[in-house]
Design a protein around this motif. Structure first.
Motif, mmCIF file in Angstrom:
data_model
loop_
_atom_site.group_PDB
_atom_site.id
_atom_site.type_symbol
_atom_site.label_atom_id
_atom_site.label_comp_id
_atom_site.label_asym_id
_atom_site.label_seq_id
_atom_site.Cartn_x
_atom_site.Cartn_y
_atom_site.Cartn_z
ATOM 1 N N GLY A 85 41.292 46.641 47.037
ATOM 2 C CA GLY A 85 40.260 46.379 48.032
ATOM 3 C C GLY A 85 40.579 45.094 48.753
ATOM 4 N N LEU A 106 39.301 40.120 38.195
ATOM 5 C CA LEU A 106 38.973 41.524 38.451
ATOM 6 C C LEU A 106 37.832 41.979 37.546
ATOM 7 C CD1 LEU A 106 42.561 43.039 38.714
ATOM 8 C CD2 LEU A 106 40.912 42.748 40.568
ATOM 9 N N HIS A 107 36.996 42.852 38.088
ATOM 10 C CA HIS A 107 35.920 43.462 37.309
ATOM 11 C C HIS A 107 36.105 44.970 37.314
ATOM 12 C CE1 HIS A 107 33.564 39.906 36.499
ATOM 13 N NE2 HIS A 107 33.705 39.543 37.760
ATOM 14 N N VAL A 109 34.429 48.718 37.079
ATOM 15 C CA VAL A 109 33.181 49.415 37.375
ATOM 16 C C VAL A 109 33.279 50.785 36.710
ATOM 17 C CG1 VAL A 109 31.614 50.210 39.172
ATOM 18 C CG2 VAL A 109 33.070 48.202 39.599
ATOM 19 N N GLY A 113 35.265 55.054 41.081
ATOM 20 C CA GLY A 113 36.622 54.769 41.514
ATOM 21 C C GLY A 113 37.610 55.791 41.005
ATOM 22 N N GLY A 156 36.422 51.848 38.525
ATOM 23 C CA GLY A 156 36.706 51.228 39.809
ATOM 24 C C GLY A 156 37.122 49.796 39.536
ATOM 25 N N ALA A 158 37.153 45.849 41.180
ATOM 26 C CA ALA A 158 36.557 44.992 42.205
ATOM 27 C C ALA A 158 37.082 43.575 42.027
ATOM 28 C CB ALA A 158 35.040 45.022 42.098
ATOM 29 N N TYR A 159 37.504 42.962 43.129
ATOM 30 C CA TYR A 159 37.960 41.573 43.095
ATOM 31 C C TYR A 159 36.736 40.677 43.110
ATOM 32 C CZ TYR A 159 40.308 37.233 44.154
ATOM 33 O OH TYR A 159 40.761 35.940 44.088
ATOM 34 N N ALA A 160 36.709 39.686 42.203
ATOM 35 C CA ALA A 160 35.540 38.806 42.104
ATOM 36 C C ALA A 160 35.953 37.354 41.908
ATOM 37 C CB ALA A 160 34.649 39.266 40.955
#
Length: 176
Positions: A85, A106-107, A109, A113, A156, A158-160
Motif C-alpha cells: 500500500g 506493519l500491522h 488485518v 486482504g 491484509g 497495513a503500514y503504520a
C-alpha cells in the motif's frame, strides 16, 4: 547478556571512553553511543544507534542493523506506492524506489486482504510472522503479543510507521 549489562553500567558510571569491535549488532547498539558500520574494511555509516536503525544510508546497512523489508515501489515525491500500500517517505523521491519497512511498522488485518502467513515464530516477548503477498513479496511482521494467527491464515497488511526511507532505484531481493 548479564556481563554486557555490567560492563555497560561500569563504563557509564566511570565515564570511560571505550572502543568496542564486535560482530554482534545488539551488543553494538546497547553499548555504543555512536556506532560505525563497516563493510569491506571501510566505514559505510557512523551514527548513534537509533539513527542507524531509523535512517540507514544504504539498503545493505538497513538489512545489516536489523530486520529490513526492502520492498519495491514507485515514488511520487512524498509517498511510494508499494505492494504493502502507500508508504510515506522521509525525503522526496520520484520514480522507482526501494522502501525500507521495518517488521514492527506493519500491522496484520486478519481475514482481510490477499496475503498469507507462511511461518510464525514466537519469542516470548514478541511474535514474528513471515507473510507472502499476492504478488509474491515476502515480508516479516513483528507484533508484541503471543501469536493469534497461524500458518495459512489470510491477512491484509497495513503500514503504520513514521515516514520511511526510500532509496532511489529498484529493490534488490534480500533474503528473509
Amino acid at each position: 547478556v548479564q556481563v554486557r549489562t555490567e560492563v555497560h553500567h561500569l563504563l557509564a558510571q566511570l565515564g570511560i571512553t571505550t572502543v568496542f569491535v564486535t560482530h554482534d549488532q545488539e551488543e553494538a547498539f546497547v553499548l555504543g553511543d555512536e556506532v560505525a558500520v563497516m563493510a569491506g574494511g571501510e566505514i559505510v555509516q557512523q551514527a548513534p544507534p537509533s539513527e542507524l536503525y531509523d535512517a540507514p544510508a544504504t539498503p545493505w546497512v538497513a538489512d545489516f542493523v536489523g530486520g529490513a523489508n526492502l520492498v519495491p515501489g514507485e515514488a511520487d515525491g512524498a509517498t511510494a506506492s508499494t505492494p504493502l500500500g502507500p508508504v510515506p517517505l522521509r525525503e522526496s523521491v520520484t520514480g522507482p524506489v526501494t522502501v525500507l519497512v521495518r517488521p514492527e511498522q506493519l500491522h496484520l488485518v486478519p481475514g482481510q486482504g490477499s496475503a498469507t502467513i507462511e511461518l510464525v515464530e514466537f519469542y516470548g516477548h514478541d511474535t514474528l510472522y513471515f507473510v507472502r503477498g499476492a504478488d509474491g513479496t515476502l515480508v516479516r511482521v513483528r507484533t508484541t503479543a503471543a501469536p493469534t494467527l497461524r500458518r495459512g491464515d489470510v491477512v491484509g497488511l497495513a503500514y503504520a510507521g513514521e515516514p520511511a526511507v526510500g532509496y532511489p532505484g529498484a529493490a534488490e531481493p534480500v533474503s528473509v
